[in-house]
Design a protein around this motif. Structure first.
Motif: not given
Length: 337
Positions: A105-115, A167-169
């Motif tokens: 359920g993560l927003s697509r625009k936030l994917i770059k903050y995880f790996s 930015l992710l809260m």
């Protein structure tokens, strides 16, 4: 092939020797090829291109003789739970990460903050992050090649500046991921809260206040850092053991001197000019394969090389690149404002 779409952006390839090479010539060319691959990897336009990805897809599969077929793969979260993916053995980490985070359920625009990262969960309770998984890497193939290490594939946040938490809260999925990782790092002693901070964190955890927990832990020493396993360094003396924490624009080294005294050294990123990673094989410090990381550092006005012998050299290198990238982006944003 890379030069056709990217031209002069591709670094010069090391020249070939057309006569029989001596041992020193072979070692020199090995070093040049390592450096070439590291330089190519600095340009995300190249590493995200079809030419680059297809080459390394085929290379990984051919090396370990794994054909494209259906399979499943477990992705572990920081709380120990896992998500099972139905995959193709040729799926890249970039694609698999997107599928995993979408399911969460993560927003697509936030994917770059995880790996994705490969990690080892030791019986002693210690946690070792072996390496960051490259976007073009095939996680299934890599895990097959590291069977003896008993590695797992896991998701962690991928930024070194704790202020980016804000930015992710607002996204529930990213809030949960950050919270699970923070809890894990407290339990595994990656962070160093004071007694009062620990009491407050325990209260917030028991009350289920995730946002407040993440707000408080930002002030705890070493939060947002990646901890490396103990390694050997040549600073300030040869053969010293060191515990390394990387984050917040520094490499923090807790060094045990030959006198059994402990010295804490902070190597600031803005005083680092370059670094090199070299494969050494067995050394006098370890019979297993070892990597050497050389840091060119300005120490009180004098440039010197500081050497770390660690199996996590590429993880440390990835962290350095990430911190520098974040600093550049932050400076550019402040310049625009």
């Amino acid at each position: 092939q890379l030069r056709q779409p990217f031209g002069s952006a591709v670094p010069a390839f090391s020249p070939k020797f057309y006569l029989v090479m001596t041992k020193s010539m072979a070692e020199e060319r090995w070093s040049q090829l390592e450096q070439y691959l590291q330089n190519v990897n600095l340009d995300s336009n190249i590493t995200e291109s079809d030419v680059f990805i297809s080459f390394f897809q085929k290379l990984q599969q051919d090396t370990f003789k794994i054909q494209t077929r259906k399979a499943f793969l477990d992705v572990y979260l920081a709380n120990g739970s896992n998500i099972r993916l139905d995959i193709q053995t040729s799926d890249t980490a970039d694609r698999m990460l997107e599928v995993t985070l979408y399911r969460m359920g993560l927003s697509r625009k936030l994917i770059k903050y995880f790996s994705f990262f490969f990690f080892q969960d030791h019986e002693s309770g210690a946690l070792s992050v072996v390496k960051k998984v490259a976007e073009f890497e095939l996680p299934y193939v890599s895990l097959q090649s590291m069977k003896e290490l008993h590695c797992k594939l896991g998701i962690r946040k991928w930024y070194m500046d704790p202020s980016l938490n804000t930015l992710l809260m607002d996204c529930k999925a990213s809030l949960n991921l950050l919270y699970m990782q923070a809890i894990q790092e407290v339990k595994r002693n990656w962070v160093r809260p004071t007694e009062r901070q620990m009491q407050e964190l325990e209260f917030l955890q028991n009350s289920g206040n995730k946002a407040k927990f993440l707000e408080l832990i930002r002030d705890v020493q070493f939060y947002g850092y990646i901890r490396l396993d103990s390694c050997i360094c040549d600073y300030p003396e040869e053969g010293c053991s060191a515990d390394i924490y990387v984050g917040s624009s520094e490499i923090n080294c807790c060094i045990k001197l030959p006198t059994n005294q402990t010295k804490e050294v902070s190597l600031k990123i803005n005083r680092l000019r370059s670094w090199q990673v070299t494969f050494l094989g067995a050394t006098k410090y370890d019979e297993e394969d070892t990597l050497e990381l050389r840091l060119e550092y300005n120490n009180s006005g004098t440039w010197q090389w500081i050497i770390l012998y660690t199996k996590q050299a590429f993880l440390l290198s990835s962290c350095l690149k990430k911190m520098i990238s974040e600093q550049v982006m932050k400076a550019a944003k402040e310049g625009q404002e």
